[in-house]
Structure formats: structure tokens, C-alpha cells
Design a protein around this motif. Sequence first.
Motif, PDB file in Angstrom:
ATOM      1  N   ARG A  76      56.382  72.727  76.770  1.00 51.76           N
ATOM      2  CA  ARG A  76      57.446  73.684  76.440  1.00 51.76           C
ATOM      3  C   ARG A  76      57.619  73.804  74.924  1.00 51.76           C
ATOM      4  O   ARG A  76      57.277  72.886  74.176  1.00 51.76           O
ATOM      5  CB  ARG A  76      58.782  73.232  77.057  1.00 51.76           C
ATOM      6  N   ASP A  77      58.186  74.906  74.537  1.00 53.59           N
ATOM      7  CA  ASP A  77      58.451  75.147  73.127  1.00 53.59           C
ATOM      8  C   ASP A  77      59.893  74.726  72.820  1.00 53.59           C
ATOM      9  O   ASP A  77      60.750  75.556  72.560  1.00 53.59           O
ATOM     10  CB  ASP A  77      58.229  76.646  72.830  1.00 53.59           C
ATOM     11  N   VAL A  78      60.137  73.434  72.924  1.00 55.23           N
ATOM     12  CA  VAL A  78      61.480  72.916  72.611  1.00 55.23           C
ATOM     13  C   VAL A  78      61.334  71.730  71.661  1.00 55.23           C
ATOM     14  O   VAL A  78      60.217  71.253  71.418  1.00 55.23           O
ATOM     15  CB  VAL A  78      62.248  72.474  73.888  1.00 55.23           C
ATOM     16  N   SER A  79      62.458  71.248  71.149  1.00 55.40           N
ATOM     17  CA  SER A  79      62.402  70.203  70.117  1.00 55.40           C
ATOM     18  C   SER A  79      61.898  68.878  70.693  1.00 55.40           C
ATOM     19  O   SER A  79      62.039  68.610  71.887  1.00 55.40           O
ATOM     20  CB  SER A  79      63.800  69.985  69.540  1.00 55.40           C
TER      21      SER A  79
ATOM     22  N   GLU B 210      64.542  66.966  72.579  1.00 56.70           N
ATOM     23  CA  GLU B 210      64.807  67.445  73.934  1.00 56.70           C
ATOM     24  C   GLU B 210      63.711  66.961  74.897  1.00 56.70           C
ATOM     25  O   GLU B 210      63.985  66.565  76.026  1.00 56.70           O
ATOM     26  CB  GLU B 210      64.866  68.970  73.924  1.00 56.70           C
ATOM     27  N   LYS B 211      62.481  66.976  74.410  1.00 59.14           N
ATOM     28  CA  LYS B 211      61.374  66.506  75.262  1.00 59.14           C
ATOM     29  C   LYS B 211      61.520  65.023  75.593  1.00 59.14           C
ATOM     30  O   LYS B 211      61.318  64.612  76.735  1.00 59.14           O
ATOM     31  CB  LYS B 211      60.027  66.751  74.565  1.00 59.14           C
TER      32      LYS B 211
END
Length: 422
Positions: free
Chosen positions: A362-365, A368-369
Amino acid sequence: MRQTRLFSKTTKQTPHDADSVNARFLTQAGFVHQEMAGVYSWLPLGLRVLRKVEAIIRDEMDGLGAQEILMPALQPKEPWEKTDRWDTVDILFKIKSQTGKEYALGPTHEEIVTPLVGDFLRSYKDLPITVYQIQTKYRDELRAKSGVLRGREFGMKDLYSFHATQEDLEDFYQKALKAYARVYARCGVQAKVVEASGGDFTEKFSHEFQVITPAGEDKILTTENGTFAQNCEIATLREGDASPENGEPLACVTGVEVGNIFDLGCRFSEVFDVAFSDENGERHIAKMGCYGIGITRLVGTIVEALHDENGMRWPKSVAPYHVHLITINAKDEETLSRIQSAAEDVYAQLEKEGVEVLWDDRDVSPGEKFADADLIGLPLRIVISEKTLKEDSVEWKFRESKENELVKLQDIVENVGTWLAE
Ligand code: ATP
Ligand code: MG
């Protein structure tokens, strides 16, 4: 599985009616979805756990020589009247058809399996007969609670055994008891064996399997390291007494009942006249035992027993995936594509070896991952970032550990293989 393709999503929100750790984490991580009190949908991640638990149970039941069948959830009223349970079992869900006919939604299957086996049983040579099913049960629980621990619709494995003699029943019962202990151990939890009262059965004996966690409803007298346990209410011993098993002081703690086995004697076989002829042609009623494991409850119990404040901690035997592969996205295109292709490579190599990988693409921070990885709780986390690639490595970390280490890209497959074989 690429996480971007997973239709369920994690959420930071605590479900308003989450009254337990399992309800909270399983929902937040998108393993289950509550449809109403005591009724859940099982989503891809949760279903994978459920299927793995079922596979362990199947393996152990098949190992006992039992044969798998599947009986209906919709049951006729007549056998329930025959056993005097239509009006006495308070949790029995009753349904009325438009024709006026009444049915039960099976909370258990003695009323079906006993006449079923009776239809096939002829002689002592047919015995023992052992059959089991993995099936959905319905119980009109006054209070559905504690997430998947007490549902109105839930999964159960129920096995029924039929024997010519009491000795044969007791012999099988002991084998079943050992198989049950293996099921729980293989699922990563320790179950204590409690001698129990027979509930609404008038049988000779019964044993419950209890996993000690604060989420439990039952009070159990036991020791930390032993498997000996007694129900606090019926106990002949007291808190502080030395355990007859290992001498440790007994303490009263709470447990979740994840299984229950019963010697039913002739309670049901008598009613349905399940008889066989012996060597001399004489007729006898078969002896019967029943053996249940609450499968969906067991999944919830694993969460209760194995978690920390950040999320679940699945043992590799039942984890939805073995490895959580995490890519830390870089800003510049060139680095990003190096990270991507290293990840594609690791992912493909592991999948080829049969290792189950969830790739957080995913394209998240990163924060967050990592938080989601802790929540979902896969046993091994592998991170690929610009920093790790500088060392031709990944960051390798087990869920239960605070430490991480760098592992060379070319060693990953072998290291994962060694870990899975442990
Ligand atoms: P409890 O005392 O917790 O109500 P029980 O003794 O009535 O359970 P059994 O008839 O022994 O349950 O059923 C076999 C197993 O099914 C139990 O050991 C438990 O693991 C599971 N089970 C029973 N009721 C439920 C429920 N409402 N939701 C989920 N699992 C259940
Ligand atoms: Mg029980």
C-alpha cells in the motif's frame, strides 16, 4: 497476497460493542465482521485461520480413524421430542414453517447422528463406529458476548463414537483426550483438562478443555505449569493446596472452554434403539460418546491467549500468512523501483516454496504499515527499504520479539524454510 487487493481493511476505530480483546482485534484487523450480536462473517484473513484450525482438527480426527460426514443444521422436531429435549433445552432455536411444521436449528447433533448410525448398524463387527463433522451450530444464547467466544451461530467439530462395550468406549475416549490435547498444542495454546459434570446428560463422565485467559467465563483450580485442573465449584481441593500432579500451589483462575468430551452411555442409543447383535446373535444397545471442539471459539481463544497491546500474535501453524512483507516506499523513482523489484523477487521466491506471504504494497506511511503488521499479527515481518537494500538485505523480525536483524536477500528463502520447519 498483495494487501492492496485485500478487500477487508484495517481500522483504528474500536468497535463500540467490543467487549473483549478478540472482538476488538479481529474486527479492527478485518478478520471478521459482526452482522448482529453473536453472528459474524468470516473475511479472507479470518477464514484462512479458521480453515487452518479445521485442517489440524481434521488431521487429528482422521488419525483416530473417525470418518467425516456432514449433517444438516435444519433438524426435525420429532427426535428432539423423543429425547425429551424439545422443551427442556433452553438454547434450542425453534423455527416454524409456513406449513405449520416445526424444526430445530441444531445446537448439537445427537438427535440426528444416533438414528443415522442406527440405520447402518447390524452386528458387533460394525463397531466401533466413529463419525465427525465440522459444521455450523445455532444456540439461542441469552447473552452473546466476548466476540467469537460466545456466538448464537458458531463453528463446531463434533464427533460421535459408538461401541459394543464400555471398555472399548473408554479406550477410544482416552485416545480422543490425547488427540484433543494435540489439537490445542498445534494451535499454539495450552489446554487444561478438567473433570466436569455432564451438563444435561446423565452419563458417567466428562472432561472439559480449558485455556486459561482473563476472558474466560469458567473458574478453574489449576497450576501454571500443569495440565491438572478442577472446576472451582465442584473441586475437592482448595486454592493454595498442592496440586496432586506437580505439587505446585493451586490457584483459582478463569478459563475458556474450548472443548468437551462425554461418555453418554446409552442415553441416546437407547431412545433410538441403536442395537447390534453379538457373536451369539444376542441384541445389545450400543454405548456412545460425544466429543466437541468449539472451532470459532478456539480462534478467539488463540487471540485472547496470544496478543499484546498492539495486536494479535498468531502461531505459524494457524497464522493467515506466514510472512508479512513490507515495502517502505521511497520518494525518488529509481530507488522506489529498486525496492519494488527486490520485493517482487522475494515475494515470488517465497511463494514458489509454498511460503504464504502477505505483501503490504500500500501507499501509506511506514508507521501505519508497522502498526497494521502488529495488529494483524503474522509471525514474521520482513521489511525492504532503501536502507536495507544498501546492505543487500531485509530487516527480519518476529512478531513476539522486540529485536530485529538484517538478513541478506539471498538467504531469505533458506532462513524462512528453516524457521517454518522448526
Ligand atoms: P458453554 O458452557 O460455554 O456454554 P457448552 O458446555 O454448553 O458451552 P458444549 O455443548 O460442550 O458447550 O459444546 C462443545 C463446544 O462448543 C464447547 O466446548 C465450546 O468450545 C463450543 N461452544 C459452545 N457454545 C458456544 C457458543 N455459544 N459460541 C461458540 N462456541 C461455543
Ligand atoms: Mg461443554
